[in-house]
Design an enzyme around this catalytic site. Sequence first.
Site, PDB file in Angstrom:
ATOM      1  N   SER A 143     -30.082  24.125   1.189  1.00  0.00           N
ATOM      2  CA  SER A 143     -29.969  23.490   2.302  1.00  0.00           C
ATOM      3  C   SER A 143     -28.683  24.931   3.424  1.00  0.00           C
ATOM      4  O   SER A 143     -27.887  25.485   2.236  1.00  0.00           O
ATOM      5  CB  SER A 143     -29.674  22.646   1.846  1.00  0.00           C
ATOM      6  OG  SER A 143     -29.359  21.882   3.946  1.00  0.00           O
ATOM      7  N   TYR A 156     -25.132  14.969   0.413  1.00  0.00           N
ATOM      8  CA  TYR A 156     -25.729  15.906   0.094  1.00  0.00           C
ATOM      9  C   TYR A 156     -25.246  17.487   0.364  1.00  0.00           C
ATOM     10  O   TYR A 156     -25.627  18.319  -0.066  1.00  0.00           O
ATOM     11  CB  TYR A 156     -26.317  15.748   1.802  1.00  0.00           C
ATOM     12  CG  TYR A 156     -27.255  16.185   2.162  1.00  0.00           C
ATOM     13  CD1 TYR A 156     -28.751  16.080   2.017  1.00  0.00           C
ATOM     14  CD2 TYR A 156     -27.184  17.213   2.464  1.00  0.00           C
ATOM     15  CE1 TYR A 156     -29.720  17.125   2.124  1.00  0.00           C
ATOM     16  CE2 TYR A 156     -28.755  18.344   3.147  1.00  0.00           C
ATOM     17  CZ  TYR A 156     -29.605  17.795   2.729  1.00  0.00           C
ATOM     18  OH  TYR A 156     -31.232  18.888   2.788  1.00  0.00           O
TER      19      TYR A 156
END
Length: 261
Positions: A143, A156
């Site tokens: 990401s 995350y």
Amino acid sequence: MALTTDLSGKTAIITGSNSGIGLGVARELARAGADVILNSYTDRDEDHALAEEIAAEHGVTARYIQADLSKGDQARALVEQAGICDILINNAGIQHVAPIEEFPVEKWDAIIAIMLSSAFHTTAMALPMMRKAGWGRVINIASAHGLTASPYKSAYVSAKHGVVGMTKVVALETAKEPITANAICPGYVLTPLVESQIPDTAKKYGMTEEEAKQKVILERQPSKEFATTEQLGGTVAFLCTDAAAQITGTTISVDGGWTAL
Ligand code: NAD
């Protein structure tokens, strides 16, 4: 010799692929000729139907294997049950947003297990198969949050930075072999994972959902457009070609300029 983009005869395992980016990747790899193995933690008729649909559309073999990747033994069993893995796409993921002092321990554990530890387990199982076949690709869907941070996303961001680090280690351990390992770092892609954040964001800022998408969610994405699952699938397919044989241990951003800021 001409460089090939044909993936016929290769088998790809794509974790978390009954939805979103994983499904987009499965479709693009099948379009390039690869046999695909889809996965998620559910075992519904519609999961298996997705594999049948891809097989019929692209004339490849497609299977769905249920495995809950929050459990290390199930992540390992997924690759074992597949029995073959030329291309491994570690994609499964979840999100939870909260200040670190309020972050639920079980959410932290689940995010690290599903997004970081499962990639360790599947890679450990898949590399011997790639070595036996004499060719392999490990592609981790990280990401922009594998390269930068945002508040309230401690688990995350930690998991994604971990995935980027592990990608580099795998690349170094396979550097002298015809195997590559890379991470793709998407910015925002309009998938169920992001769509689920829109109503709360709109409510929090007193905006319409469309305003929340443009002004809050895409705030850090200079293109002001979501990347698409097809674009992510196409980037993965490129990394599987001969042209990408010397691309290893790196990250490719598909983020509309986010990490250039
Ligand atoms: P999504 O919710 O559509 O897909 C997530 C997939 O992971 C689903 O197939 C889901 O079933 C699966 N999954 C969740 N928990 C699982 C478990 N315990 N075991 C097995 N499978 C499980 O979301 P998405 O946006 O397509 O996300 C895919 C990946 O892309 C994630 O790793 C996510 O972090 C990453 N990513 C997404 C975006 C974005 O904007 N959508 C941006 C950057 C990175």
